[in-house]
Design an enzyme around this catalytic site. Sequence first.
Site, PDB file in Angstrom:
ATOM      1  N   ASN A 127     -12.771  -3.222   2.857  1.00  0.00           N
ATOM      2  CA  ASN A 127     -13.787  -2.191   2.972  1.00  0.00           C
ATOM      3  C   ASN A 127     -14.755  -2.398   1.815  1.00  0.00           C
ATOM      4  OD1 ASN A 127     -12.356  -1.130   5.180  1.00  0.00           O
ATOM      5  ND2 ASN A 127     -11.055   0.075   3.817  1.00  0.00           N
ATOM      6  N   GLN A 171     -14.423   2.124   1.277  1.00  0.00           N
ATOM      7  CA  GLN A 171     -13.780   1.668   0.031  1.00  0.00           C
ATOM      8  C   GLN A 171     -13.624   2.851  -0.925  1.00  0.00           C
ATOM      9  OE1 GLN A 171     -15.858  -1.414  -2.187  1.00  0.00           O
ATOM     10  NE2 GLN A 171     -14.054  -1.832  -3.461  1.00  0.00           N
ATOM     11  N   HIS A 219     -10.177  -5.449  -2.830  1.00  0.00           N
ATOM     12  CA  HIS A 219      -8.829  -5.684  -2.308  1.00  0.00           C
ATOM     13  C   HIS A 219      -8.900  -5.956  -0.825  1.00  0.00           C
ATOM     14  CE1 HIS A 219      -9.792  -1.394  -2.279  1.00  0.00           C
ATOM     15  NE2 HIS A 219      -9.101  -1.307  -1.141  1.00  0.00           N
ATOM     16  N   PHE A 220      -7.998  -6.805  -0.387  1.00  0.00           N
ATOM     17  CA  PHE A 220      -7.880  -7.105   1.040  1.00  0.00           C
ATOM     18  C   PHE A 220      -6.616  -6.449   1.558  1.00  0.00           C
ATOM     19  CE2 PHE A 220     -11.269 -10.110   1.939  1.00  0.00           C
ATOM     20  CZ  PHE A 220     -11.721 -10.378   0.659  1.00  0.00           C
ATOM     21  N   HIS A 221      -6.764  -5.732   2.670  1.00  0.00           N
ATOM     22  CA  HIS A 221      -5.615  -5.113   3.332  1.00  0.00           C
ATOM     23  C   HIS A 221      -5.036  -6.136   4.312  1.00  0.00           C
ATOM     24  CE1 HIS A 221      -6.805  -0.772   2.484  1.00  0.00           C
ATOM     25  NE2 HIS A 221      -7.942  -1.385   2.247  1.00  0.00           N
ATOM     26  N   ASP A 246       0.869  -1.182   0.000  1.00  0.00           N
ATOM     27  CA  ASP A 246       0.000   0.000   0.000  1.00  0.00           C
ATOM     28  C   ASP A 246       0.907   1.233   0.000  1.00  0.00           C
ATOM     29  OD1 ASP A 246      -3.191   0.588   1.193  1.00  0.00           O
ATOM     30  OD2 ASP A 246      -1.727   2.220   1.108  1.00  0.00           O
ATOM     31  N   ILE A 247       0.567   2.212  -0.829  1.00  0.00           N
ATOM     32  CA  ILE A 247       1.402   3.408  -0.993  1.00  0.00           C
ATOM     33  C   ILE A 247       1.404   4.296   0.261  1.00  0.00           C
ATOM     34  CG2 ILE A 247      -0.317   5.049  -1.914  1.00  0.00           C
ATOM     35  CD1 ILE A 247       1.638   5.593  -4.236  1.00  0.00           C
TER      36      ILE A 247
END
Length: 133
Positions: free
Chosen positions: A85, A92, A98-100, A29-30
């Site tokens: 989310n 979201q 996507h899964f964090h 993640d950025i």
Amino acid sequence: MDCLFCKIIAGEVPSDKVYEDEDTLAFLDINPVKPGHTLVVPKQHFANLEEITDEQLAKVMSTVKKVGESIKNGLGVEGYNVTENNDPIAGQVIPHIHFHIIPRKEDDGIKLWPGTPYEEGEDQEILSKIRIF
Ligand code: 5GP
Ligand code: ZN
């Protein structure tokens, strides 16, 4: 379709890849909650859990499991949170599911949601609305 994560998957936008296979991609993640915060996506575009097929979801979760283990071993963390989310109201921002994976350590300052007990009878009322069987 103008989707940032589809562009990352296509290599049109650069990313720090953690893992890749035929159906899934994991990348940093950025703007990480904690260093090592990784996102896992299906390569096919689906907006959310309602759209993704069970088959693709199983592949994504298999990658979540692999990357979670690698984060635990590589960063020496004690655990991690996996979150998704689902829809804008839930936070979201990118409409490509996507899964964090968020690495967790003792006293890292992250607080989870507080809980509130049900009022008398409220749990049964809710249950009658959402029970599936
Ligand atoms: P969401 O709020 O949709 O569940 O999460 C979107 C995540 O994507 C955020 O945590 C955000 O930091 C991350 N993100 C947004 N733009 C980029 C980008 O260009 N590259 C990467 N690697 N992550 C991004
Ligand atoms: Zn997409």
